[in-house]
Design a protein around this motif. Sequence first.
Motif, PDB file in Angstrom:
ATOM      1  N   SER A 190      23.079  35.179  35.020  1.00  0.00           N
ATOM      2  CA  SER A 190      23.651  33.837  34.924  1.00  0.00           C
ATOM      3  C   SER A 190      22.797  32.885  34.078  1.00  0.00           C
ATOM      4  CB  SER A 190      23.849  33.239  36.319  1.00  0.00           C
ATOM      5  OG  SER A 190      22.616  32.863  36.889  1.00  0.00           O
ATOM      6  N   ILE A 191      23.419  31.845  33.569  1.00  0.00           N
ATOM      7  CA  ILE A 191      22.719  30.832  32.777  1.00  0.00           C
ATOM      8  C   ILE A 191      21.640  30.129  33.613  1.00  0.00           C
ATOM      9  CG2 ILE A 191      22.983  28.656  31.491  1.00  0.00           C
ATOM     10  CD1 ILE A 191      24.097  31.025  29.930  1.00  0.00           C
TER      11      ILE A 191
ATOM     12  N   SER B 189      16.559  41.430  29.902  1.00  0.00           N
ATOM     13  CA  SER B 189      15.575  41.927  28.930  1.00  0.00           C
ATOM     14  C   SER B 189      15.487  40.988  27.735  1.00  0.00           C
ATOM     15  CB  SER B 189      15.961  43.329  28.440  1.00  0.00           C
ATOM     16  OG  SER B 189      16.004  44.241  29.488  1.00  0.00           O
ATOM     17  N   ALA B 190      16.630  40.556  27.226  1.00  0.00           N
ATOM     18  CA  ALA B 190      16.651  39.631  26.086  1.00  0.00           C
ATOM     19  C   ALA B 190      15.936  38.333  26.434  1.00  0.00           C
ATOM     20  CB  ALA B 190      18.093  39.351  25.655  1.00  0.00           C
ATOM     21  N   THR B 191      16.106  37.862  27.671  1.00  0.00           N
ATOM     22  CA  THR B 191      15.446  36.628  28.110  1.00  0.00           C
ATOM     23  C   THR B 191      13.938  36.807  28.144  1.00  0.00           C
ATOM     24  OG1 THR B 191      17.389  35.974  29.374  1.00  0.00           O
ATOM     25  CG2 THR B 191      15.304  34.934  29.981  1.00  0.00           C
TER      26      THR B 191
ATOM     27  N   LEU C 136      13.276  31.749  32.177  1.00  0.00           N
ATOM     28  CA  LEU C 136      12.716  31.259  30.909  1.00  0.00           C
ATOM     29  C   LEU C 136      11.541  30.315  31.180  1.00  0.00           C
ATOM     30  CD1 LEU C 136      13.110  30.924  27.739  1.00  0.00           C
ATOM     31  CD2 LEU C 136      14.493  28.960  28.331  1.00  0.00           C
ATOM     32  N   ASP C 137      11.732  29.356  32.072  1.00  0.00           N
ATOM     33  CA  ASP C 137      10.655  28.420  32.417  1.00  0.00           C
ATOM     34  C   ASP C 137       9.463  29.151  33.036  1.00  0.00           C
ATOM     35  OD1 ASP C 137      12.189  26.304  31.491  1.00  0.00           O
ATOM     36  OD2 ASP C 137      12.870  25.704  33.497  1.00  0.00           O
ATOM     37  N   LEU C 138       9.734  30.094  33.937  1.00  0.00           N
ATOM     38  CA  LEU C 138       8.676  30.861  34.584  1.00  0.00           C
ATOM     39  C   LEU C 138       7.867  31.652  33.560  1.00  0.00           C
ATOM     40  CD1 LEU C 138       7.363  31.956  37.245  1.00  0.00           C
ATOM     41  CD2 LEU C 138       9.110  33.760  37.183  1.00  0.00           C
ATOM     42  N   LEU C 139       8.544  32.314  32.648  1.00  0.00           N
ATOM     43  CA  LEU C 139       7.861  33.129  31.641  1.00  0.00           C
ATOM     44  C   LEU C 139       7.089  32.283  30.634  1.00  0.00           C
ATOM     45  CD1 LEU C 139      10.611  35.800  31.096  1.00  0.00           C
ATOM     46  CD2 LEU C 139       8.368  36.168  32.143  1.00  0.00           C
ATOM     47  N   MET C 140       7.608  31.117  30.300  1.00  0.00           N
ATOM     48  CA  MET C 140       6.883  30.242  29.375  1.00  0.00           C
ATOM     49  C   MET C 140       5.606  29.719  30.035  1.00  0.00           C
ATOM     50  SD  MET C 140       9.952  28.394  27.301  1.00  0.00           S
ATOM     51  CE  MET C 140       8.870  27.623  26.117  1.00  0.00           C
TER      52      MET C 140
ATOM     53  N   LYS D 160       8.048  28.494  19.380  1.00  0.00           N
ATOM     54  CA  LYS D 160       9.467  28.160  19.434  1.00  0.00           C
ATOM     55  C   LYS D 160       9.746  27.144  20.534  1.00  0.00           C
ATOM     56  CE  LYS D 160      10.306  32.599  19.756  1.00  0.00           C
ATOM     57  NZ  LYS D 160      11.002  33.855  20.013  1.00  0.00           N
ATOM     58  N   THR D 161      10.746  26.318  20.295  1.00  0.00           N
ATOM     59  CA  THR D 161      11.193  25.378  21.321  1.00  0.00           C
ATOM     60  C   THR D 161      12.094  26.115  22.309  1.00  0.00           C
ATOM     61  OG1 THR D 161      13.228  24.747  20.175  1.00  0.00           O
ATOM     62  CG2 THR D 161      11.201  23.505  19.617  1.00  0.00           C
ATOM     63  N   VAL D 162      12.347  25.497  23.444  1.00  0.00           N
ATOM     64  CA  VAL D 162      13.234  26.076  24.443  1.00  0.00           C
ATOM     65  C   VAL D 162      14.627  26.285  23.850  1.00  0.00           C
ATOM     66  CG1 VAL D 162      14.359  25.687  26.670  1.00  0.00           C
ATOM     67  CG2 VAL D 162      11.941  25.164  26.402  1.00  0.00           C
ATOM     68  N   GLU D 163      15.090  25.320  23.066  1.00  0.00           N
ATOM     69  CA  GLU D 163      16.418  25.463  22.448  1.00  0.00           C
ATOM     70  C   GLU D 163      16.452  26.627  21.460  1.00  0.00           C
ATOM     71  OE1 GLU D 163      19.290  24.233  23.395  1.00  0.00           O
ATOM     72  OE2 GLU D 163      18.095  23.313  24.973  1.00  0.00           O
ATOM     73  N   GLU D 164      15.397  26.817  20.690  1.00  0.00           N
ATOM     74  CA  GLU D 164      15.342  27.960  19.759  1.00  0.00           C
ATOM     75  C   GLU D 164      15.345  29.282  20.530  1.00  0.00           C
ATOM     76  OE1 GLU D 164      12.914  26.145  15.933  1.00  0.00           O
ATOM     77  OE2 GLU D 164      11.773  26.689  17.749  1.00  0.00           O
ATOM     78  N   ILE D 165      14.621  29.310  21.641  1.00  0.00           N
ATOM     79  CA  ILE D 165      14.592  30.521  22.466  1.00  0.00           C
ATOM     80  C   ILE D 165      15.974  30.785  23.062  1.00  0.00           C
ATOM     81  CG2 ILE D 165      13.641  31.549  24.570  1.00  0.00           C
ATOM     82  CD1 ILE D 165      11.016  30.020  23.906  1.00  0.00           C
TER      83      ILE D 165
END
Length: 186
Positions: free
Chosen positions: A21-22, A51-53, A29-33, A2-7
Motif C-alpha cells: 500500500s501507499i 523491493s522497489a521501495t 520509505l521514511d524508516l529506510l531514509m 534524492k528528494t522524497v518526491e524523486e524517490i
Amino acid sequence: MKTVEEIREEISKNWVDRHFSIPQRDFILDLLMELKPSYCLETGFCTGSSSATILASCLPTKLISVGLAHNNMEQAKKLEEQYAFNFIQGDSTSILTSEFFEKEYPEGIDFFHVDGGHEYNVALSDLENAFPYMNEGAVILADDYHSKMCPLESVDRAVDVFVAKNNLNMDGVNTEDGKGMAVIRL
C-alpha cells in the motif's frame, strides 16, 4: 541526494499491482531514509513493490529477496538490471541457512523485511534464522502484524513469540489503511 518526491517517482516506475500500500510504502520509505541500511534481506517478493521501495529509498549495497516461483519474475529481472538486487526463487525455510548467511551476508544484515509465508512456522523460522546475522542497530520489519486489513493470527503469534524469546523491543504500526507491521529495533 534524492528528494522524497524523486524517490517516490522512481518507486512508481517499478510499482506493480499495488499489493504493497501507499501508506505502507511511505512509512517504510521514511524508516529506510532514517536507517540508511547497506545490507538488506527480504522474504516474500510477491509483486516486487516492497523491493522497489527498499532499493530506491536507500540504494543498499545488497538486497536479496527470497520468494516462491509464482511471484512476478518480470519485475524481479527488471530490478536486478537496475539495482544491487538478487531474487532467489524458493522456500525461505530451506534457503535461509547458516551457509547462506555466511556466504551472502558476511557483513551482517541492517534491514530485514519479513513478508514470506504467513504460516506460524514459516514466519518464525524466517525471524529466527536471520536473527543471529543482524547487525547492531538493525531493524526487522514484519509485515501483516496486527493488520486490520488482512488479520493473520499466525504471523501475530510468530512475531510475539520471537520478540518474547529474544527479549526484544517492538512497536506495532498500523498505517492509515490498516496494514499492520511490527518494527523491531536491535
